[in-house]
Design a protein around this motif. Structure first.
Motif, PDB file in Angstrom:
ATOM      1  N   ILE A 204       0.874  -1.159  -0.011  1.00  0.00           N
ATOM      2  CA  ILE A 204       0.048  -0.159   0.042  1.00  0.00           C
ATOM      3  C   ILE A 204       0.867   1.206   0.053  1.00  0.00           C
ATOM      4  O   ILE A 204       0.301   2.532   0.096  1.00  0.00           O
ATOM      5  N   GLU A 205       2.138   1.007   0.051  1.00  0.00           N
ATOM      6  CA  GLU A 205       3.117   2.324   0.059  1.00  0.00           C
ATOM      7  C   GLU A 205       4.242   1.848  -0.569  1.00  0.00           C
ATOM      8  O   GLU A 205       4.836   0.802  -0.442  1.00  0.00           O
ATOM      9  N   ASN A 206       5.198   2.506  -1.033  1.00  0.00           N
ATOM     10  CA  ASN A 206       6.481   2.158  -1.796  1.00  0.00           C
ATOM     11  C   ASN A 206       7.720   2.355  -0.949  1.00  0.00           C
ATOM     12  O   ASN A 206       8.804   2.096  -1.526  1.00  0.00           O
ATOM     13  N   ASN A 207       7.614   2.562   0.445  1.00  0.00           N
ATOM     14  CA  ASN A 207       8.568   2.840   1.294  1.00  0.00           C
ATOM     15  C   ASN A 207       9.587   1.288   1.153  1.00  0.00           C
ATOM     16  O   ASN A 207      10.779   1.562   1.190  1.00  0.00           O
ATOM     17  N   ASP A 208       8.984   0.334   0.888  1.00  0.00           N
ATOM     18  CA  ASP A 208       9.786  -0.973   1.096  1.00  0.00           C
ATOM     19  C   ASP A 208      10.445  -1.347  -0.349  1.00  0.00           C
ATOM     20  O   ASP A 208      10.996  -2.299  -0.608  1.00  0.00           O
ATOM     21  N   LEU A 209      10.258  -0.494  -1.344  1.00  0.00           N
ATOM     22  CA  LEU A 209      10.505  -0.857  -2.764  1.00  0.00           C
ATOM     23  C   LEU A 209      12.087  -0.260  -3.007  1.00  0.00           C
ATOM     24  O   LEU A 209      12.293   0.692  -2.574  1.00  0.00           O
ATOM     25  N   GLU A 210      12.689  -1.328  -3.519  1.00  0.00           N
ATOM     26  CA  GLU A 210      14.294  -0.786  -3.967  1.00  0.00           C
ATOM     27  C   GLU A 210      14.167  -0.092  -5.419  1.00  0.00           C
ATOM     28  O   GLU A 210      13.593  -0.769  -6.204  1.00  0.00           O
ATOM     29  N   PRO A 211      14.717   1.117  -5.561  1.00  0.00           N
ATOM     30  CA  PRO A 211      14.925   1.687  -6.765  1.00  0.00           C
ATOM     31  C   PRO A 211      15.493   0.858  -7.601  1.00  0.00           C
ATOM     32  O   PRO A 211      16.526  -0.009  -7.374  1.00  0.00           O
TER      33      PRO A 211
END
Length: 341
Positions: A204-211
């Motif tokens: 539900i949010e992109n905080n845990d996504l690695e660029p």
């Protein structure tokens, strides 16, 4: 005949009128069975996006043939309707890339669509469907075909980020799982998770996504700034698929453009499907029918609401209201309007 017409922006009217016969041999008299409400129908109805008034919406629909003057289709034949009416004259049409036609019309937006009990459809736009398929699934062959067309642009065994967890993203995820893709879906609404396979990572949010961690990123959201986010999370040399119509003006910021250049990414647009009634092997619509018959796509579980043509105004209004009131029409996903039972 009965119809639901958009009389002016935000105002629907259900009424009955005399049916006007069409003597052209190019057209088939049909009765719509069921119609899907597309997300694009809401701004068209409530944000002054209609081309004219009154307008009968409905471009996702299945029909049953009432009368074909050429006898190509027998009475009672069930058909899907390809809603795009190409010019057949431009270079794209001559190459049979009808989805790229530069001077097209469209059932449900540029001419009246499926929210009426009787209408005429061009022979070319009708594709016969097996009787074994249920009417709800067959009314949604159009969005399934759109997703099949998009899935053909994604390489098998890829890591894929889908930005947005709406109806198209849900269908697309089913197709990509079958291509052994590793899928992550990002959507702010946690309840959408239940419409995805349990093997999919849902956030539900992109905080845990690695660029720079995905081979492909699919923009299925349409919100401001999302394309910049897609660039951020896509690998160098990766591909971004723009699938959603933006809700408003959207801009690529300078940092996003710089990343796009340095990572040498590609942005591909896709919005429709390949319709080839002359060649089923090249036709996304026949592939959609085959997948439904083989039960490789589960579409019925994605339908959250349904109503009749007479009561459709209330449902349209509630879908529109939920854009500003999240508590309205809880757990809404996809709606079907039953026209002829």
């Amino acid at each position: 005949m009965s119809k639901l017409a958009l009389k002016q922006n935000g105002v629907f009217e259900y009424f009955k009128e005399s049916f006007v016969k069409n003597n052209s041999t190019e057209c088939v008299l049909v009765k719509p069975i069921s119609v899907g409400i597309c997300s694009s129908d809401i701004p068209r109805a409530f944000s002054n996006k209609a081309y004219f008034y009154p307008l009968v919406l409905g471009h996702e629909f299945s029909v049953v043939v009432e009368h074909d003057p050429t006898n190509k289709f027998k009475k009672g034949t069930k058909c899907a309707v390809f809603p795009l009416l190409p010019c057949f004259k431009c270079d794209s049409c001559k190459s049979k890339k009808y989805n790229m036609c530069k001077d097209y019309s469209y059932y449900g937006s540029r001419v009246d669509g499926g929210l009426q009990t009787d209408l005429y459809i061009n022979h070319w736009n009708l594709l016969e469907i097996p009787d074994k398929l249920d009417t709800f699934s067959t009314s949604l062959i159009e969005p399934i075909s759109v997703c099949i067309h998009a899935s053909h642009k994604i390489i098998k065994d890829s890591s894929v980020l889908i930005y947005g967890g709406g109806f198209l993203a849900q269908i697309l995820s089913q197709l990509l799982i079958q291509n052994n893709c590793q899928i992550t879906v990002l959507d702010r609404n946690l309840y959408k998770k239940k419409f995805f396979n349990s093997s999919i990572k849902f956030l539900i949010e992109n905080n845990d996504l690695e660029p720079s961690s995905f081979d492909f990123t699919i923009e299925c959201c349409g919100a401001e700034g999302i394309l910049n986010e897609c660039i951020k999370f896509t690998k160098p040399g990766g591909t971004i698929l723009q699938m959603a119509n933006p809700n408003s003006e959207t801009h690529l910021n300078s940092a996003g453009i710089s990343q796009l250049m340095r990572k040498e990414q590609s942005i591909i647009g896709t919005w429709n499907s390949d319709y080839r009634p002359d060649d089923r092997d090249l036709c996304d619509w026949n592939e959609a029918i085959d997948r439904l018959v083989q039960k490789k796509i589960d579409i019925k579980s994605l339908i959250s609401h349904q109503t009749t043509l007479e009561n459709a105004t209330q449902l349209f209004n509630e879908i529109n209201e939920r854009r500003s009131k999240e508590s309205k029409l809880k757990n809404y996903n996809k709606a079907i309007i039953r026209v002829n039972n």
